[in-house]
Design an enzyme around this catalytic site. Structure first.
Site, mmCIF file in Angstrom:
data_model
loop_
_atom_site.group_PDB
_atom_site.id
_atom_site.type_symbol
_atom_site.label_atom_id
_atom_site.label_comp_id
_atom_site.label_asym_id
_atom_site.label_seq_id
_atom_site.Cartn_x
_atom_site.Cartn_y
_atom_site.Cartn_z
ATOM 1 N N HIS A 38 -9.191 -2.877 -10.284
ATOM 2 C CA HIS A 38 -9.318 -1.928 -11.567
ATOM 3 C C HIS A 38 -10.333 -2.682 -12.481
ATOM 4 O O HIS A 38 -9.907 -3.435 -13.298
ATOM 5 C CB HIS A 38 -7.989 -1.330 -12.020
ATOM 6 C CG HIS A 38 -7.073 -0.861 -11.011
ATOM 7 N ND1 HIS A 38 -6.270 -1.518 -10.208
ATOM 8 C CD2 HIS A 38 -6.657 0.299 -11.089
ATOM 9 C CE1 HIS A 38 -5.647 -0.878 -9.377
ATOM 10 N NE2 HIS A 38 -5.502 0.414 -10.083
ATOM 11 N N ASP A 169 -2.209 4.846 -21.033
ATOM 12 C CA ASP A 169 -1.973 6.386 -21.021
ATOM 13 C C ASP A 169 -0.692 6.469 -19.900
ATOM 14 O O ASP A 169 0.321 7.264 -20.116
ATOM 15 C CB ASP A 169 -2.924 7.085 -20.338
ATOM 16 C CG ASP A 169 -3.997 7.185 -21.414
ATOM 17 O OD1 ASP A 169 -3.668 7.628 -22.578
ATOM 18 O OD2 ASP A 169 -5.132 6.716 -21.217
ATOM 19 N N HIS A 281 -11.495 3.676 -13.327
ATOM 20 C CA HIS A 281 -10.255 3.020 -13.299
ATOM 21 C C HIS A 281 -9.725 2.207 -12.469
ATOM 22 O O HIS A 281 -9.082 1.242 -12.286
ATOM 23 C CB HIS A 281 -9.162 4.200 -13.606
ATOM 24 C CG HIS A 281 -7.790 4.090 -13.543
ATOM 25 N ND1 HIS A 281 -7.140 3.711 -14.628
ATOM 26 C CD2 HIS A 281 -6.922 4.045 -12.458
ATOM 27 C CE1 HIS A 281 -5.819 3.428 -14.344
ATOM 28 N NE2 HIS A 281 -5.545 3.603 -13.131
ATOM 29 N N SER A 402 34.443 2.874 -20.295
ATOM 30 C CA SER A 402 34.562 3.080 -18.833
ATOM 31 C C SER A 402 34.233 1.927 -18.046
ATOM 32 O O SER A 402 34.794 1.282 -17.027
ATOM 33 C CB SER A 402 33.912 4.314 -18.569
ATOM 34 O OG SER A 402 34.255 5.346 -18.868
ATOM 35 N N GLU A 438 19.611 4.410 -18.847
ATOM 36 C CA GLU A 438 20.003 3.355 -17.788
ATOM 37 C C GLU A 438 18.571 2.638 -17.350
ATOM 38 O O GLU A 438 18.504 1.446 -17.171
ATOM 39 C CB GLU A 438 20.542 3.884 -16.609
ATOM 40 C CG GLU A 438 21.801 4.761 -16.880
ATOM 41 C CD GLU A 438 21.737 6.014 -17.223
ATOM 42 O OE1 GLU A 438 20.667 6.398 -17.550
ATOM 43 O OE2 GLU A 438 22.822 6.767 -17.513
ATOM 44 N N HIS A 500 28.725 12.199 -9.523
ATOM 45 C CA HIS A 500 29.059 10.881 -9.817
ATOM 46 C C HIS A 500 29.740 9.921 -8.988
ATOM 47 O O HIS A 500 30.048 8.964 -9.236
ATOM 48 C CB HIS A 500 30.052 11.392 -11.179
ATOM 49 C CG HIS A 500 29.661 11.783 -12.250
ATOM 50 N ND1 HIS A 500 28.585 13.028 -12.350
ATOM 51 C CD2 HIS A 500 29.406 11.378 -13.636
ATOM 52 C CE1 HIS A 500 28.218 13.114 -13.683
ATOM 53 N NE2 HIS A 500 28.944 12.202 -14.333
ATOM 54 N N ARG A 547 37.085 2.006 -10.130
ATOM 55 C CA ARG A 547 37.578 2.797 -11.454
ATOM 56 C C ARG A 547 39.182 2.599 -11.199
ATOM 57 O O ARG A 547 39.799 2.371 -12.314
ATOM 58 C CB ARG A 547 37.235 4.226 -11.390
ATOM 59 C CG ARG A 547 37.971 4.966 -12.514
ATOM 60 C CD ARG A 547 38.012 6.513 -12.343
ATOM 61 N NE ARG A 547 38.714 7.178 -13.553
ATOM 62 C CZ ARG A 547 38.966 8.530 -13.361
ATOM 63 N NH1 ARG A 547 38.796 9.166 -12.562
ATOM 64 N NH2 ARG A 547 39.400 8.964 -14.647
#
Lengths: 701, 701
Positions: A38, A169, A281, A402, A438, A500, A547
């Site tokens: 590049h 960009d 580019h 949690s 996340e 989930h 959990r």
């Protein structure tokens, strides 16, 4: 000089201009010789990169790991030559390195690789990640300051320094840029200065085809300090270095907000035909265009890799200036050391990633027989270690309660005005609140680890590891000491349903080279796994935690159960066949399914089948053991085997072997209470025992 | 009535108010009975959802698949009751369904699941995805209009309809919201109306801890039409339904830009203690609080699931209104059918996902012996099919030329003012330009597929499948007919280095249940795989395609090579052992490594070893064959096996078996030309042959 001094007025001579044009010529030559790469952005960003390394940054080439250096993050990693040529000017790379750009074994690979090339602060290329790393570094710099020198007035501490980044960009388009920029504004990271190279060209050429947002307004909405420098004007291109320098001066003076400088450039300028094209580019310009450009720049078109002595002498003076700055700094730093002996010890320890004497004494043990979710055990470990490991910090992507990721009684890392009734705030606090971001969390954790010193962790549901996966991959590639706390690790999550419930995530994460995936089988395995993970900072670790409550095994002497300290082996005999008989069958399990293997062992014993239970919390750690140990745990002669894990079978075929059976789930989950789900989807002691019978039958043929 | 008519002035009676309060009571009752769930937002959004379903949307409960219906996307999927209760009011769910919220087998799972519950337009829960789906639906609606009724003036076509979505603070935080919102502004999607429920509460309670951006300004920077409606005021809460309705009226009138209505609410209002708390976001309120709230609302605190007859009669009138609207529409639609018989045929075909007669005639075949990259073969297929499959459209995340994803001569789908010198633009065009927004692309592709009719594909490098993984997972969960064109599928990518070279991605994608991962071994396999994939719209497919040229096998009769049409079997005998002898060893390969297996077969033949080569382009399709076919291809008696793929071994253990060997790469790649990388990393005919010898030795024991 301290980092907060205003830079001296820009003295810009003909040699500086020649050095900048030399960058352009070198960039063209390197790509031409490589045959690919590049060139365009390295050409148009030449003055900006030169300003940063030669004038603005606190940087000593003799010590690329200087604790107080300003960091430079090239988020636009494809323009790696932008960085490599500055490293060459700094004397950290040779001209030969530029000639071997993108070649096997060279120090100048296609994208910058941290740990491979001295002076490369982070591995970039996947867009948006570098900006996230820079935000993490800026946060780490503040945390470091808080741990080591919280009371020094702004700009007077030897630990004050800045994070500079260049984004493209593409970085601006990626979603992660939103997450980390919103958070950077929220955190008022005045030590962060981003240059947005708005050249409006990407691989599909003119970005107009896909991008029309007002980036400056967007960043103002994030609370950033935004300036625009237009080099491309309606009818001409004016490479106004003074204007850019002035913008940097203002950005440096702005200490309450992160700064964005929007620099409107023309890619590949001044190449007569290639400038402002997508081809410039991502591809070599070709001999004719290179020659034409060299003529414009006043270089001999028949010569390559030309660096005139006057230019080289001039740019290499950076080493003297950097060395002097480093020596000046050492005075301040030594005074700080003398005044802060305990903090100095902490700094030394953190820099070596050495943990304090006796730190493991704090790790809790959990009472046999109690039902404890491994996420809760993990939370107890974090709280217990917090007082003795100040370098350990982290938080959650809006799931703190949690994920059990908040150490007791510790303040949040947040401008105090954003404290809430739930969370006390401290500018130098410890608990991170990523928001529902996340991916940004992943890149920020990498940046914190790259900055050095502190040890970060980040938490979310295991299923959302998908959202942060590109950053996890980079942590693994760079072998960073990041810890992921991924809870709700199976259909055991229950009612939230298939969106989930992780099914494929354990397999998909184990697939990443260099990432250790740890799924402890009970509370004490969790504690031991934390200990092992923290003591090995050479790679990222991801915990998969339940959990739901799991039984805590009685591991006392005479119980038959092995101590949890065996976790570091990755896989171990949790409880052997009754009477320590040669096992007929081996039951291999992880996490919440270990209890099912243990219960199946009992069922099988009633039938006179001798079953050994192997807990395999970390396949990667088990693979790191020598063959003899592995053969002791999984004797090749015992071919009847059952692997059980509430995820897909893919990782287990190699342990099950031809005669083995795998109790797995090969489809998405459902919304219901977890007991129903385990029953309906075939995770019970009974199904494990039945699989053992089938495997035994297969062995007997 | 056409969709573009302004809504009638809001007539808001006491029964409407009672209906809205009934929603709140039902939401509390459902969560209380379930024991878990998210009551708060369903309470505070009650009037907004009611307005949408009962007043604003073109919606006929008797036909939830009505082609011209307005779509409703609940991006904030956790507040699934917001949708379920409207579906109950519409008669698509029963009160019993609400009583079985989040229970095994119920129609009301924790998060809305498309395909499981009639009237649920998309599966949501993972935040940001629904907003991306809505953007995709809005784009699909425009494309559909362009295919079927391009010349009708705005607002007069039977295909004009709108996409309504509700997003939460969490959606706004996720990076994907940036990608899709920037693109929605760019695409001037005037048919998209988003309500942002700014309740400033998430799981970590007050969002002030992590969120301080100015969302309205951010969306203005994206080019959206933004309005703010403040129900929460400094000292009171005024649920001003008229103001919200007025904002919707303006949003509907705004046809040149997507609209955002920022609605400032108080979560769980009017619960006396739970309102404005994180607890109300994600947990049952508890009996006392429910009772207190019911008293405030004028409901008997001792009764649950109360829906007064007057309320039910009133809300169920939606069925009459919707039916009448549907009948009115049918007049316009029938006129269109009569006038546009060919387009009507296209519509019917698209709705049934039926491909036209003779479409496969267009699929190119590639000359034996020519070296062709599979990405290029894929591009040739796309170009060849474009004229006969107008429903097929797609594009790239800024890698069009590299991905070979642009059909020849087709205009871009873009407001004409954004056309560039590279790409001709058409409001109703065909080529999508996602920008460097892979995640957004994934969610938009899902939205297009969900909208119905057209068949979308999206392209990027295979390594960046990580960036879009959460959306790919949802495509698999919903079994949507989306096609991913993932090119540069291994270290064969070359010089860009480890950040761009997929190693673990084939394994990680195969791990997703319901996703078919297809890695063709030559150009003709690529063409046949496209044919097979398009003819099976019942699940998403991901192509993994080579950057580098691969030999095109001579499959003519007598060549010994099987025809490429065998691809649909997933795995097939490409060329059997010499002389069709019983094979000593089976070499199983995919993609660019098939040629190595073929060459290894020759090497082994020279040693008198009979090797069969199995090409296994799609493990999932192979698994779908019956056992007898699979045993024919991979006879269990032939235990000497080699699997070869330029990725990790994890997916191959089950095919290799105990005696097999796997030629794989278990670490990250490097920056160099691809020939060097294959050689250095051990992918050659020689290494495959050597692995075969080792496997044979293992069998012989």
């Amino acid at each position: 000089m301290t980092s907060s001094d205003a830079p001296a007025p820009l003295d810009w001579t003909d040699v500086d201009k020649r050095a900048v044009d030399t960058i352009r010529a070198l960039a063209m030559d390197a790509v031409e010789k490589s045959g690919n790469g590049h060139p365009g952005t390295a050409m148009s960003l030449a003055p900006a990169a030169y300003l940063l390394f030669q004038r603005l940054m606190r940087y000593d080439p003799a010590d690329p790991d200087w604790v107080a250096r300003d960091r430079f993050v090239l988020s636009a990693g494809h323009t790696s030559l932008t960085l490599y040529i500055q490293l060459f000017f700094a004397g950290l790379l040779d001209l030969e390195d530029l000639k071997h750009f993108r070649k096997w074994g060279s120090r100048t690979p296609g994208h910058p690789e941290h740990g491979h090339t001295a002076g490369v602060e982070t591995t970039t290329g996947p867009l948006g990640q570098g900006l996230g790393n820079a935000v993490g570094m800026a946060m780490a710099a503040r945390r470091e300051r808080g741990l080591l020198d919280p009371d020094a007035p702004a700009g007077t501490s030897p630990f004050d320094h800045r994070i500079f980044t260049i984004v493209s960009d593409g970085d601006i388009e990626e979603g992660i840029s939103h997450e980390v920029s919103s958070l950077a504004g929220h955190q008022k990271l005045g030590n962060l200065i981003a240059l947005y190279d708005e050249n409006k060209i990407s691989i599909e050429d003119d970005t107009t085809i896909a991008l029309s947002e007002n980036v400056a307004e967007r960043y103002e909405a994030y609370g950033w300090h935004v300036q625009t420098v237009e080099w491309k004007r309606t009818d001409e291109y004016v490479e106004d270095v003074q204007a850019l320098y002035g913008a940097y001066e203002k950005a440096i003076a702005e200490t309450d907000r992160p700064s964005l400088i929007v620099l409107r450039t023309i890619i590949a300028w001044p190449a007569p035909h290639a400038q402002n094209t997508g081809k410039a580019h991502g591809a070599a310009l070709g001999g004719d265009e290179v020659a034409a450009t060299k003529r414009i720049l006043g270089f001999d078109p028949d010569k390559t890799f030309v660096v005139e002595d006057e230019v080289l002498d001039h740019v290499r003076k950076l080493r003297e200036r950097g060395g002097q700055a480093h020596r000046d700094w050492t005075t301040t730093f030594s005074a700080w050391r003398t005044k802060n002996p305990e903090r100095a010890q902490l700094l030394d320890r953190m820099r070596e990633r050495r943990l304090p004497e006796g730190w493991t004494d704090r790790i809790p043990t959990f009472e046999a027989g109690k039902a404890v979710a491994t996420r809760k055990a993990s939370g107890a470990v974090i709280s217990a270690l917090a007082p003795v490991l100040p370098e350990l910090w982290g938080g959650s992507a809006d799931l703190a309660e949690s994920n059990n990721s908040t150490p007791d009684g510790e303040p949040s890392f947040i401008p105090p005005e954003y404290a809430t009734k739930e969370f006390a705030g401290d500018w130098y606090g410890r608990v991170l609140h990523f928001g529902i971001r996340e991916h940004g969390m992943g890149a920020i954790l990498n940046g914190i680890a790259l900055h050095g010193g502190t040890r970060p962790y980040g938490a979310t549901f295991l299923v959302f590891s998908d959202y942060m996966r590109p950053s996890v991959r980079l942590a693994a590639l760079m072998q960073l000491p990041v810890i992921y706390v991924w809870t709700h690790d199976s259909i055991g999550l229950g009612e939230d349903g298939p969106t989930h419930q992780p099914i494929e995530h354990l397999a998909a994460l184990r697939a990443i080279p260099g990432l250790d995936v740890v799924r402890p089988g009970d509370a004490n395995e969790t504690a031991a796994a934390w200990q092992f993970a923290l003591s090995r900072p050479e790679s990222p670790k991801g915990f998969a935690l339940s959990r739901q409550n799991l039984p805590t095994f009685d591991r006392s002497e005479g119980s038959g159960f092995a101590p949890a300290s065996e976790v570091g082996r990755g896989g171990y005999v949790l409880i052997d066949a009754p009477g320590d008989a040669v096992p007929d069958v081996i039951l291999i399990a992880t996490g919440s399914e270990v209890q099912m293997a243990v219960a199946a062992r009992e069922l099988l014993a009633e039938e006179g089948v001798a079953a050994r239970v192997v807990s395999m919390p970390c396949v990667e750690w088990f693979d790191a053991q020598d063959q003899s140990y592995r053969d002791t745990v999984l004797p090749p002669t015992v071919r009847a085997r059952v692997c059980v894990e509430a995820g897909i079978a893919q990782p287990w075929y190699r342990f099950a072997g031809d005669a083995g059976r795998i109790v797995s789930i090969e489809h998405f989950g459902a919304s219901a209470d977890y007991q129903t789900l385990f029953e309906e989807f075939g995770f019970t002691a009974g199904t494990v025992a039945q699989a053992a019978r089938e495997s035994l039958a297969a062995v007997r043929g």
